[in-house]
Each structure stands twice: as C-alpha cells, then as structure tokens.
Write a protein that holds these residues in place. Structure first.
Motif, mmCIF file in Angstrom:
data_model
loop_
_atom_site.group_PDB
_atom_site.id
_atom_site.type_symbol
_atom_site.label_atom_id
_atom_site.label_comp_id
_atom_site.label_asym_id
_atom_site.label_seq_id
_atom_site.Cartn_x
_atom_site.Cartn_y
_atom_site.Cartn_z
ATOM 1 N N HIS A 114 0.859 -1.195 0.000
ATOM 2 C CA HIS A 114 0.000 0.000 0.000
ATOM 3 C C HIS A 114 0.891 1.240 0.000
ATOM 4 C CE1 HIS A 114 -3.660 -2.166 2.099
ATOM 5 N NE2 HIS A 114 -3.439 -2.587 0.872
ATOM 6 N N ASN A 115 0.313 2.370 -0.388
ATOM 7 C CA ASN A 115 1.096 3.613 -0.362
ATOM 8 C C ASN A 115 0.183 4.817 -0.139
ATOM 9 O OD1 ASN A 115 0.071 4.738 -2.922
ATOM 10 N ND2 ASN A 115 1.111 2.953 -3.813
ATOM 11 N N GLY A 116 0.798 5.971 0.024
ATOM 12 C CA GLY A 116 0.044 7.198 0.317
ATOM 13 C C GLY A 116 -0.239 8.044 -0.915
ATOM 14 N N SER A 117 -0.242 7.419 -2.096
ATOM 15 C CA SER A 117 -0.423 8.211 -3.317
ATOM 16 C C SER A 117 -1.779 8.908 -3.386
ATOM 17 C CB SER A 117 -0.261 7.324 -4.556
ATOM 18 O OG SER A 117 1.038 6.776 -4.564
ATOM 19 N N VAL A 118 -2.796 8.264 -2.849
ATOM 20 C CA VAL A 118 -4.127 8.879 -2.794
ATOM 21 C C VAL A 118 -4.545 9.105 -1.334
ATOM 22 C CG1 VAL A 118 -6.577 8.659 -3.407
ATOM 23 C CG2 VAL A 118 -4.809 7.837 -4.995
ATOM 24 N N ALA A 119 -4.322 8.085 -0.517
ATOM 25 C CA ALA A 119 -4.668 8.134 0.912
ATOM 26 C C ALA A 119 -6.108 8.613 1.089
ATOM 27 C CB ALA A 119 -3.673 8.993 1.685
ATOM 28 N N CYS A 120 -6.331 9.682 1.879
ATOM 29 C CA CYS A 120 -7.709 10.180 2.093
ATOM 30 C C CYS A 120 -8.048 11.280 1.091
ATOM 31 C CB CYS A 120 -7.872 10.705 3.513
ATOM 32 S SG CYS A 120 -7.413 9.524 4.784
ATOM 33 N N ASP A 121 -7.168 11.483 0.117
ATOM 34 C CA ASP A 121 -7.401 12.502 -0.907
ATOM 35 C C ASP A 121 -7.633 13.877 -0.262
ATOM 36 O OD1 ASP A 121 -7.577 13.156 -3.634
ATOM 37 O OD2 ASP A 121 -9.769 13.103 -3.593
ATOM 38 N N HIS A 122 -7.042 14.044 0.898
ATOM 39 C CA HIS A 122 -7.288 15.256 1.691
ATOM 40 C C HIS A 122 -6.812 16.525 0.974
ATOM 41 C CE1 HIS A 122 -7.371 17.895 5.253
ATOM 42 N NE2 HIS A 122 -6.128 18.214 4.974
ATOM 43 N N TYR A 123 -5.796 16.402 0.130
ATOM 44 C CA TYR A 123 -5.300 17.565 -0.612
ATOM 45 C C TYR A 123 -6.442 18.210 -1.395
ATOM 46 C CZ TYR A 123 -2.213 20.321 -3.691
ATOM 47 O OH TYR A 123 -1.590 21.336 -4.371
ATOM 48 N N TYR A 124 -7.363 17.373 -1.885
ATOM 49 C CA TYR A 124 -8.502 17.895 -2.648
ATOM 50 C C TYR A 124 -9.782 18.014 -1.826
ATOM 51 C CZ TYR A 124 -5.443 17.229 -6.611
ATOM 52 O OH TYR A 124 -4.393 17.310 -7.467
ATOM 53 N N ARG A 125 -9.821 17.344 -0.691
ATOM 54 C CA ARG A 125 -11.054 17.299 0.101
ATOM 55 C C ARG A 125 -10.927 18.008 1.439
ATOM 56 N NH1 ARG A 125 -14.379 12.839 -2.016
ATOM 57 N NH2 ARG A 125 -13.170 12.018 -3.754
ATOM 58 N N PHE A 126 -9.933 18.896 1.547
ATOM 59 C CA PHE A 126 -9.701 19.498 2.860
ATOM 60 C C PHE A 126 -10.879 20.325 3.350
ATOM 61 C CE2 PHE A 126 -8.296 22.880 0.102
ATOM 62 C CZ PHE A 126 -8.616 24.042 0.776
ATOM 63 N N GLU A 127 -11.626 20.923 2.430
ATOM 64 C CA GLU A 127 -12.791 21.724 2.860
ATOM 65 C C GLU A 127 -13.808 20.838 3.582
ATOM 66 O OE1 GLU A 127 -13.416 24.800 3.087
ATOM 67 O OE2 GLU A 127 -12.113 25.843 1.667
ATOM 68 N N GLU A 128 -14.058 19.690 2.985
ATOM 69 C CA GLU A 128 -14.993 18.733 3.563
ATOM 70 C C GLU A 128 -14.459 18.240 4.919
ATOM 71 O OE1 GLU A 128 -15.417 15.358 0.927
ATOM 72 O OE2 GLU A 128 -16.279 14.117 2.535
ATOM 73 N N ASP A 129 -13.164 18.014 5.002
ATOM 74 C CA ASP A 129 -12.589 17.528 6.257
ATOM 75 C C ASP A 129 -12.648 18.589 7.356
ATOM 76 O OD1 ASP A 129 -12.195 15.015 5.206
ATOM 77 O OD2 ASP A 129 -10.170 15.467 4.481
#
Ligand code: GBH
Length: 455
Positions: free
Chosen positions: A46-61
C-alpha cells in the motif's frame, strides 16, 4: 471526568497519511513514497499516493472537524510539497497550507502545525538524509518559510513528531523509511533531528520574536520488567533508555544518558558528531511538551540483546495493533515526567487506537475504541485533579488513514473512510467524542465550572 474551560480538545493527522496527491501541485517524492514502492516493506505494498485525498477534500474535512466541535486540529506539512528540490521553494505547495490554515481559523478551529512527521524529501535522503549534519540546515529552510508564511495564523508549533520512530524505526530497526538497520546512523539521525528542533525554537523566539507556543512531541512508553529478577530489571532500564531517556534527557537536561551512551558505543563508532554547543541548543526551553501515548511496554531479558529486549506477553486487553491497553501506566508516565523532567504544560498530542472496524448499515459500532478513549480521557482528568497540568488532548486520528508499514489494514480513525468512494462515515467513537467535548467531560452538570466534578 471533567475538563476546565481552558483545556483544549483536538484531533490529529499527518501529511503523508492523509493528503495523497503524490506528484501534484509541484510535490516530489518523499522517502515514504519510495519505501512503499519497495516490495516487502509495507502491508500489501500500500502507499500514500491517494490516501484520504485530503489535498482535494480538505474543505470537507474541515467541516468534519467543525462538526466534532473540537477547538484545535493538529496536522503536519509535507516537506517535499514545500521544497520539491533542494533550495527550491514551491509556492503552490506553501499555498495549500496557507489556505488550510486560513480556512481552519475562519471556522474557529485553532491550527497546531507539526513541521516534520516523517516525510523527508527524497532529495534530502539522497544526500544522506538525517545522518548528514546538513539536514539541520535543510530543515531550518523549511521551518523558516513555514514560520514566515503561517505564524500569524497558527496557535502552536511542533517541530518534530516522534524522533524515536523517525530515527530508530527508520535507521536502526528498518521498519520505517528509509529502512536502514544501522545503529551508528540512527544515533546520528536522532541527534540531527533534535538539533534542528532546538534551532527552530531559537529562531522563532529570538529572530522572529514570535509569541506562538512551540514544542516537540515525543512518543513515550513506560517500560516495566516482566519479573523482579535483576536481569529483567536491567532489560527494563535499557529499554527505557532506548525508548524514552535517549530523548527526554537531551531535551530537558541537555545530555544523553551516560549508561546508554556506553551501551550504544558497541555500535556507535564515535560520538564526535556531537559538537560543542549542540546540547545547549537541543535543550533550549520550549513553551509546552507534547506526548504521544499509546501503550506501555513490558520486557524480559534476552542475552542476545543489549537494549532491544523482547516484549513479554501480558494478559492485558489489547487494541487491534496488539498493544496493551494501559491507562494506569499512562498515569505513571506523566507522574514520572513531572518528577524527573519538566513543569512545562503538557499536551497529549496523540492518543487513540486501531480496532477491526465493521461498517454495517452505515454505522460502525467501535465499542473497543469508545472504551479506550474514555479510559484515557478519564486518566487525563484524574491526572489534572492531581495537579499534573495537562492542557490539551488530540485524538489520533480524525479519520482512517495510511498507517505506515501497516498500510490501510489498520484503522485509527474516529471517522471511517471508504477508500474506494472516499466517503467519510462517523463511527460511534466520533459521536461519543463530540459529546464529551461538548460537555467538557461526562455527567458534568456545570459546564462553566473549573473545579466541580460530578462523575
Ligand atoms: C504514532 O506513532 C504516529 O505519530 C502516527 O503517525 C501513527 O499513525 C500512530 O502513532 C499510530 O500508530 O508494541 O506495545 O510496545 C506511534 C508509535 C511506537 C506506538 C511504538 C506504539 C509500541 C507499542 N508507536 N509503540 S508496544
């Protein structure tokens, strides 16, 4: 349990574990990207290439954090996003953290930023990484630009997260990136991390005259001998030296523990890398002390090892990591710190647990985690009743994420992440934590009180 008005509740994450966007926005690789790509290092590669996609979803987080009702959020910056190449600042990378910090503030959440949570840029590794003393200067470039760009909107700074893991798991045991197994390297790497910590503290205070609180976070684990035998006692002392004192002593007393220096000298060719003045810098006083607490250690002597003693089996209940659930030992640890090391305000910068979560009809009934959190918060409350001055608590973690060498196999979140759809689903523990935060404890009839406990 009860918490006074000034106590802060928070939740924590780290850049590599949640962001994804591996080669986007100008980011280059970190040692964790290449470690993940090396067969046999990380669960199912496994790797962190997508992970929680937080870079694009930070507003939602941010909205999730807001919904939890916590006052503060601890995250880390990705060094290769900010410096994709040596000496080359990536404005786009910096902008991401400016935006994140600004948006958190606008939503009334206090940002607590960690400068280094293990994602060393590959370019730095290729020049020797933390083993090279120049790493201190590279780290200072990162620290300076973060301070300059973000200090006005940040509530607290944490220089390093768990140099034990980055140093000993990375360079001695090889379970973490860069996967080396060389104690001589490990001890140097740790020294340079600690030195860079002290330099960053001095820079923020002396050069920038900033009032923003700054500290370091150590992972500490109280260690016990399996039996009273002299050998087991010795094993416990050495394991404590390796896990705890090797970090606590330099930071608070300005010296490495002599017994451990002697023990390590079998592997460490020379201590020449400790230059005049280094220890004073490392022990520069901070504003608070961050502790990540997960479990205790219990060890038994084994003739083959000097300090890496076998963890003995115990009959304690375990988390999904197999770690003992040990809130009483957490209390021992804090009392010892107060007695032997420091009066600084303490923040629990991480505490939490992995369990085998099952998503059923849109709910996750994670009783084990609810129980773990309640027990540890109760311990914090008890410790404060004893006058231990713990000023805040960050639950690890906001959401399931990339759990290092365990990949996505271990879930630490209070929010469940479906890694296919990227949907976030509150576990029972998230509802429970929100309730505790709102009530500043449990059964606390008078939320405004500083002194009355009703439990
Ligand atoms: C932290 O490290 C990290 O900061 C964070 O990124 C990570 O996701 C999180 O914790 C969860 O793992 O075998 O009983 O002796 C944790 C560091 C060091 C905690 C070793 C447990 C051994 C427990 N860990 N430790 S035991």
């Amino acid at each position: 349990m009860h918490f006074n008005k000034s106590f802060v509740f928070g939740t924590a994450t780290s850049s590599y574990q949640i962001e994804g966007a591996r080669l986007e926005g100008g980011r280059t690789l970190s040692i964790w990207d290449t470690f993940c790509d090396t067969p046999g290092k990380v669960y199912q590669q496994h790797n962190g290439s997508v992970a929680c996609d937080h870079y694009y979803r930070f507003e939602e987080d941010i909205q999730q954090i807001k919904k939890l009702g916590v006052e503060t959020y601890r995250f880390s910056v990705s060094w290769p996003r900010i410096f994709p190449e040596k000496g080359v600042l990536n404005a786009e990378g910096m902008d991401f953290y400016k935006k994140l910090t600004k948006r958190l503030r606008e939503e009334g959440i206090k940002p607590a930023i960690t400068l280094y949570h293990w994602d060393l840029p590959l370019w730095a590794h290729e020049e020797g990484g933390w083993v090279n003393r120049e790493s201190v200067d590279w780290f200072m470039d990162l620290a300076k630009v973060c301070f300059q760009e973000l200090d006005a909107e940040v509530d607290s700074w944490i220089t390093h997260n768990e140099p034990w893991c980055a140093g000993f798991l990375g360079y001695h045991q090889g379970f973490h990136a860069p996967g080396h197994t060389n104690m001589d390297e490990a001890v140097k790497a740790v020294h340079h991390m600690l030195l860079s910590h002290g330099k960053a503290v001095q820079y923020l205070k002396n050069e920038l005259q900033s009032k923003t609180p700054i500290g370091i976070t150590l992972n500490l684990s109280p260690i016990y001998a399996k039996t009273d035998s002299a050998n087991d006692q010795l094993a416990a002392n050495n394991a404590d030296g390796y896990s705890n004192r090797w970090f606590l002593d330099p930071v608070f007393k300005g010296q490495y523990p002599v017994d451990m220096m002697n023990l390590f000298s079998k592997y460490v060719h020379s201590y020449d890398f400790i230059k005049a003045g280094d220890m004073e810098i490392i022990s520069t006083s901070c504003d608070f002390f961050g502790i990540n607490y997960y479990s205790r250690g219990i060890v038994e002597f084994s003739a083959a090892n000097d300090f890496l003693h076998r963890g003995a089996h115990s009959d304690y209940e375990k988390t999904g990591m197999g770690w003992d659930i040990a809130p009483e030992e957490f209390k021992d640890l804090i009392r010892r710190l107060r007695q032997e090391y420091t009066d600084l305000p303490i923040y629990i910068t991480e505490n939490g647990a992995a369990f085998d979560d099952v998503l059923e009809n849109g709910r996750v009934h994670d009783h084990g985690r609810v129980d773990y959190i309640e027990k540890h918060l109760q311990a914090v409350s008890d410790l404060n009743d004893e006058g231990m001055n713990i000023e805040g608590y960050y639950l690890w973690s906001l959401m399931d994420n990339f759990e290092w060498s365990f990949g996505y196999d271990k879930r630490f979140g209070i929010i469940y992440v479906d890694f296919d759809s990227q949907e976030r689903i509150w576990k029972d523990s998230a509802y429970r934590y929100a309730e505790i935060v709102k009530n500043r404890g449990t059964n606390n009839s008078n939320k405004e009180t500083d002194t009355i406990s009703v439990s």
